[in-house]
Scaffold this active site. Structure first.
Site, mmCIF file in Angstrom:
data_model
loop_
_atom_site.group_PDB
_atom_site.id
_atom_site.type_symbol
_atom_site.label_atom_id
_atom_site.label_comp_id
_atom_site.label_asym_id
_atom_site.label_seq_id
_atom_site.Cartn_x
_atom_site.Cartn_y
_atom_site.Cartn_z
ATOM 1 C CB SER A 432 15.667 15.371 7.353
ATOM 2 O OG SER A 432 14.086 15.791 6.913
ATOM 3 C CG ASP A 577 15.138 19.143 8.369
ATOM 4 O OD1 ASP A 577 15.961 18.451 8.845
ATOM 5 O OD2 ASP A 577 14.270 19.119 7.358
#
Length: 870
Positions: A432, A577
């Site tokens: 991320s 993610d």
């Protein structure tokens, strides 16, 4: 992220600069500040990949209709389709997708945009045009089905279903009690978890006030403030030693006994290793003296030295015995966490350093390995086998950067602290927001990073620059706050353009890893690196790793072809993610690169709140009762541990009993139930305003504070990391220097029948058109850390060419065939990094070898190339 502007930004020098000089706030000093690394054709390829339908994600959706049907793209072919006039909206959506995805989008307006419905016979014998007589019952049934199908959902129902999330039929358990008790039980457990959370916050506030007003007072508080105000590691060490002197930690260092390691074994090994090394050094000096005073000259002296090193003469057995004992001792003791010397508790009782016995042992191992690298008493083959075994037993170190939105900018300070002392690991992974920082580190050299990691870098962070009115309407229409294409433009600067994982590894020698999660909730997570996805473009992987549901829609990974063009990777599947499942991919790193020592920089806001070390952490001992007490007293620590364990228990109950819904189609239970720490876990200290600005770009003063706090959190761990890395790098140096460096150029010369010429050209083609002995074209500090000349011996290369010729003769091919006539066989075996070589999905088959073929014990194994540090 990057935002290219023509006007120079205003330079803001805050009143509190945290030790940064004024020029550190000038963005014009940043390397490549005005450079646009993303070509227009790469961006266009990404836009087309996003517009293409994802058949795996939504096979029945109107957007996933076939774009290659005869009625749409082949007007000259036999048209056996009919227009479906009942789906005008689907035709319009399909036409827009076709216009974007076509190479010449502006010339496609004349094509038919109607969807095609193919005729099919009722069975193998009935004709297509057979008239079917329908009964009244069939007509009524079809009418009811059409009405039910064409019935529009009420306003707000579809978005609500998407927001709450539902499970599929296969995932839903059957039973009356499950249906009746699911929601009441979910409400009960949720309220109980909320109550536990409030109790936990109250406990943490109690511990905070206890430490502030009881533990830290007077002189100790002054020393702590002086230590936190330092701006570099040298000043921090001086302040930390003052803290140790004040608390009397020096006496603990001098005592050998400690319950968390075997002090007696360490003392015995240290004494024996020192004696063996000193005796071996005496023998080395005698051999050098004999070599210099020999009547037969330098050449005969070298021959005599090699003969003595081989141990063939009985008169020299006593002389070679010390080095053999030292070699056996190093092989037995240089292992991961040998007798507990890498236990973090050995570094958690002082602010700087560890037991004197442990430090003496580490220093002696360092001196002994240096001696074994340079000694002439061992042959090169003996050294090679020795260092290969040590490398497998000792393992490697990785730096893991967690996600956390704008909290990830604390990673800049952690990287800056490790870079200052030259202990930045070569293996870096990010997820991320941490993937963005990891990409910056892995695509830049050390000199470039030293100029980039300054507060002026805030001028390139503009991902959240849009106003509320802009991003709110985008979120309302698309379900995502940010635009993927806009982020791709900005992310390319951080990744140094459209570099692939393999190209970044060649440029800096660092191994970048990025975690990505597929859109399908049950598909496995992928760890992108130069082994699993060598041709994947880094900026696309960073975008995918940051695609949090509701923040950024899932994106397509891009792959670079041999001609430099980009196309979708992994069949165009979409990814999101990675922190939703594997924020810290410890198992994957161990599988691919033999990583067993991890440095984790953890900044996730939902995890940072629950971090608490009741007995102290590395470089941060407990001040209560001279390090032997509990933080906040025993009652405070016991209450904190009980509530945290109870919270974990109820979260597991929600997941195991399948009580949680799936908002935005995602299983969110792993957000708290993962492994978020490592061997060394760094927790940068955040402030309450960071939670309010979690999706806001930092300005230079705020970034200066975040870099400073990241440094302060990393400084206490540096000594522990240094003792580990200096031995690991010596082992890597021994591996690198003991490989055969003889010139392999004669293996590429053509033979009389032309087979050698064909084999050499096939090797060049497999290396992407570059000769393996050709110098690097990058030059300067950006050169890769090794070359194939340093890792591929003459015998290994000849063996490789013989294998290639045998494959050609077996298949009946000609020696003058093209590159498509020779395919490379997948070699499976243990590599030097502890991983397994494989042909990755989407990778090109005709790429150069990342490893050398070593023939040992009758088996071929693939050895990954080690690189010297820049």
């Amino acid at each position: 992220m990057a935002d290219d502007t023509d006007n120079p930004p205003n330079i803001q020098i805050p009143a509190k600069s945290y030790g940064f000089p004024p020029e550190a706030f000038d963005p014009r000093r940043l390397p490549d500040y005005d450079t646009n690394f993303l070509p227009a054709h790469d961006l266009e390829a990404f836009i087309q990949a996003l517009a293409a339908p994802d058949f795996v994600q939504s096979p029945d959706d109107a957007s996933s209709m076939r774009l290659n049907s005869p009625g749409l793209h082949s007007p000259s072919s036999l048209d056996i389709t009919k227009d479906d006039y009942d789906h005008s909206e689907a035709r319009a959506a399909l036409a827009s997708v076709a216009d974007v995805a076509a190479p010449g989008g502006g010339n496609n307006h004349h094509r038919r945009t109607s969807t095609g419905t193919f005729f099919s016979a009722h069975n193998d014998w009935a004709p297509v045009s057979e008239k079917v007589i329908k009964t009244d019952r069939d007509e009524k049934r079809n009418k009811r089905g059409k009405d039910r199908k064409n019935k529009k959902p009420r306003k707000g129902v579809a978005p609500l279903r998407t927001l709450v999330g539902t499970r599929s039929k296969d995932e839903t358990r059957e039973g009356y009690l499950y249906s009746l008790l699911k929601w009441p039980f979910l409400l009960f457990v949720s309220f109980w978890i909320v109550g536990l959370g409030m109790a936990y916050l109250a406990t943490r506030f109690y511990i905070y006030f206890y430490e502030q007003f009881v533990a830290w007072r007077g002189r100790r508080e002054q020393l702590r403030r002086a230590m936190r105000a330092t701006g570099n590691y040298k000043d921090w060490v001086a302040a930390a030693r003052n803290m140790d002197d004040f608390f009397g930690n020096q006496r603990w260092k001098e005592e050998n006994d400690f319950a968390y390691y075997d002090s007696k074994t360490v003392r015995r090994v240290w004494d024996q290793m020192r004696r063996c090394r000193e005796k071996a050094e005496e023998v080395e000096r005698e051999l050098e003296s004999q070599s210099q005073n020999s009547d037969s000259g330098v050449a005969s002296g070298e021959e005599t030295s090699n003969t003595k090193a081989g141990g063939g003469n009985n008169g020299n057995d006593k002389k070679t015995q010390p080095v053999e004992d030292l070699k056996a001792l190093i092989e037995a003791c240089v292992k991961n966490n040998f007798v507990g010397i890498e236990n973090p508790r050995l570094y958690s009782q002082t602010y700087y350093g560890t037991k004197n016995l442990v430090q003496n042992y580490v220093d002696e191992v360092e001196r002994s390995i240096k001696f074994l690298i340079d000694t002439k008493q061992l042959t090169k083959e003996q050294k090679r086998v020795m260092f290969k075994g040590i490398c497998a037993n000792y393992g490697r170190t990785a730096l893991c950067l967690s996600g956390g939105a704008t909290f990830a900018y604390y990673h800049f300070g952690v990287v800056k602290a490790l870079l200052e002392v030259d202990y930045l690991p070569d293996i870096i992974t990010g997820t991320s927001g941490g993937a963005l920082v990891a990409a910056l580190v892995a695509t830049r050299t050390n000199d470039e990073l030293k100029e980039l990691l300054n507060p002026a870098l805030a001028h390139k962070i503009t991902a959240c620059r849009e106003s509320f009115t802009v991003w709110f309407w985008r979120w309302w229409k698309t379900g995502a706050r940010f635009d993927s294409v806009d982020w791709a433009k900005q992310c390319a600067w951080w990744c140094h353009g459209s570099l692939t994982f393999r190209e970044a590894y060649e440029r800096t020698g660092r191994i970048l890893n990025v975690s990505c999660v597929p859109s399908d909730p049950h598909s496995p997570t992928i760890l992108c690196n130069y082994l699993t996805s060598p041709d994947c473009v880094i900026w696309s992987a960073v975008l995918a790793s940051a695609a949090v549901p509701g923040i950024l829609n899932p994106v397509v990974l891009m792959m670079k072809n041999r001609d430099g063009s980009l196309e979708p990777y992994s069949f165009g599947h979409k990814w999101k993610d990675g922190s939703l499942r594997t924020d810290i991919p410890i198992k994957s790193l161990n599988l691919h690169f033999n990583v067993n020592f991890s440095i984790v920089s953890q900044v996730n806001p939902h995890i940072n709140l629950f971090f608490f070390s009741s007995r102290g952490s590395v470089g941060q001992p407990v001040t209560h009762r001279k390090g032997r007490g509990w933080r906040g007293g025993y009652l405070g620590s016991a209450t904190e541990q009980y509530i945290k364990l109870d919270l974990t228990k109820w979260l597991r109950v929600l997941r195991q009993l399948e009580l949680l819904p799936r908002p935005l189609g995602q299983d969110w239970s792993q957000l708290w139930l993962q492994t978020f720490g490592g061997t060394v876990t760094i927790w940068p200290k955040s402030i309450p305003s960071d939670f309010l600005k979690i999706l806001s770009d930092p300005d230079p003063p705020r970034l200066a504070r975040m870099i400073h706090e990241g440094q302060q959190s990393a400084f206490p761990k540096v000594k522990f990391i240094a003792n580990r890395l200096k031995i690991e790098r010596l082992v890597e140096r021994g591996r690198r220097e003991t490989r055969d460096r003889r010139n392999a150029a004669n293996a590429f010369t053509a033979t009389g029948d032309g087979e050698g010429s064909y084999a050499s050209h096939s090797i060049v083609d497999a290396m992407g058109g570059k000769h393996p002995l050709a110098p690097s074209s990058s030059g300067g500090a950006g050169d890769r850390r090794g070359s194939i000349e340093s890792i591929l011996s003459e015998d290994d290369l000849r063996s490789l060419l013989i294998k290639g010729r045998e494959g050609v003769h077996t298949s009946g091919g000609s020696s003058t065939g093209t590159e498509d006539e020779l395919t490379m066989t997948e070699l499976e075996g243990e590599d030097d990094d502890g991983g397994t070589s494989r042909v990755s999905e989407g990778g090109s088959r005709n790429r150069y070898f990342e490893g050398a073929l070593e023939e040992e014990d009758g088996a071929l194994e693939v050895a990954a190339s080690d690189h010297s540090r820049t």
